[in-house]
Design a protein around this motif. Sequence first.
Motif, PDB file in Angstrom:
ATOM      1  N   LYS A  36      22.847 -11.388   3.505  1.00 51.62           N
ATOM      2  CA  LYS A  36      21.787 -11.099   2.528  1.00 51.62           C
ATOM      3  C   LYS A  36      20.929 -12.318   2.245  1.00 51.62           C
ATOM      4  O   LYS A  36      20.331 -12.429   1.195  1.00 51.62           O
ATOM      5  N   LYS A  72      10.388 -11.981  -0.255  1.00 49.76           N
ATOM      6  CA  LYS A  72      11.344 -10.864  -0.210  1.00 49.76           C
ATOM      7  C   LYS A  72      10.963  -9.769   0.794  1.00 49.76           C
ATOM      8  O   LYS A  72      11.426  -8.646   0.702  1.00 49.76           O
ATOM      9  N   THR A  73      10.085 -10.083   1.748  1.00 54.54           N
ATOM     10  CA  THR A  73       9.721  -9.139   2.799  1.00 54.54           C
ATOM     11  C   THR A  73       9.592  -9.891   4.117  1.00 54.54           C
ATOM     12  O   THR A  73       9.803 -11.105   4.175  1.00 54.54           O
ATOM     13  N   GLY A 126      10.129  -1.817  -2.820  1.00 52.59           N
ATOM     14  CA  GLY A 126      11.493  -1.465  -2.451  1.00 52.59           C
ATOM     15  C   GLY A 126      11.632  -1.282  -0.959  1.00 52.59           C
ATOM     16  O   GLY A 126      10.692  -1.489  -0.197  1.00 52.59           O
ATOM     17  N   GLU A 153      18.833  -4.167   4.588  1.00 49.79           N
ATOM     18  CA  GLU A 153      19.547  -4.526   3.354  1.00 49.79           C
ATOM     19  C   GLU A 153      20.449  -5.735   3.579  1.00 49.79           C
ATOM     20  O   GLU A 153      20.459  -6.668   2.777  1.00 49.79           O
ATOM     21  N   GLU A 191      14.081  -7.126   0.750  1.00 50.74           N
ATOM     22  CA  GLU A 191      14.067  -6.237  -0.404  1.00 50.74           C
ATOM     23  C   GLU A 191      12.877  -5.289  -0.415  1.00 50.74           C
ATOM     24  O   GLU A 191      12.945  -4.205  -0.996  1.00 50.74           O
ATOM     25  N   ASN A 192      11.763  -5.700   0.200  1.00 49.93           N
ATOM     26  CA  ASN A 192      10.552  -4.875   0.218  1.00 49.93           C
ATOM     27  C   ASN A 192      10.075  -4.719   1.649  1.00 49.93           C
ATOM     28  O   ASN A 192       9.587  -5.675   2.249  1.00 49.93           O
TER      29      ASN A 192
END
Length: 159
Positions: A39, A76-77, A101, A113, A118-119
């Motif tokens: 992650k 986050k992408t 999301g 994931e 996250e996006n």
Amino acid sequence: MFDRKTGWEYRVVEIKRVARVTRGGKRFKIRAVVIAGNKNGKVGIGIEKGDDVSQAVNKALNAAIKTSINVPIVNKTIPYTVEGKVSAAKVLIKPAKEGKGLVAGGTVRIVLELAGVENAIAKIIGVTKNPLTNALSAIAALHKLNKYIKQQENVNQSN
């Protein structure tokens, strides 16, 4: 699931009984497909066989960690749109805005994931519903992002 020894999270995607025909009959083994990720930008897929389910899963987890790839995560992408193709499976992964999301289905969602994305928006375009080939094509698409990592290294070296 979470592996305490390595600190990686993993999911078992598929467990299948496979057979080898010998002179004395059939020898059965269990094949496990495991996707593992920390992650934090690393994800891998492992496919291994064992005499029982737990042995196959442990071997597949070790293989997934060993064959993991780096995924660049920006805000986050992912940095840009990529497409991956393995066999009959084809996957399209696009970056998304903050708060959107993870819009993805099947094993592609699991791969993203566990990579820490996250996006993102993903679509399975291929004609197969096989979870193994869909996961492999998602990994192939994310592997194409290594060009981005190399470009960033070149920019940092030139400065």
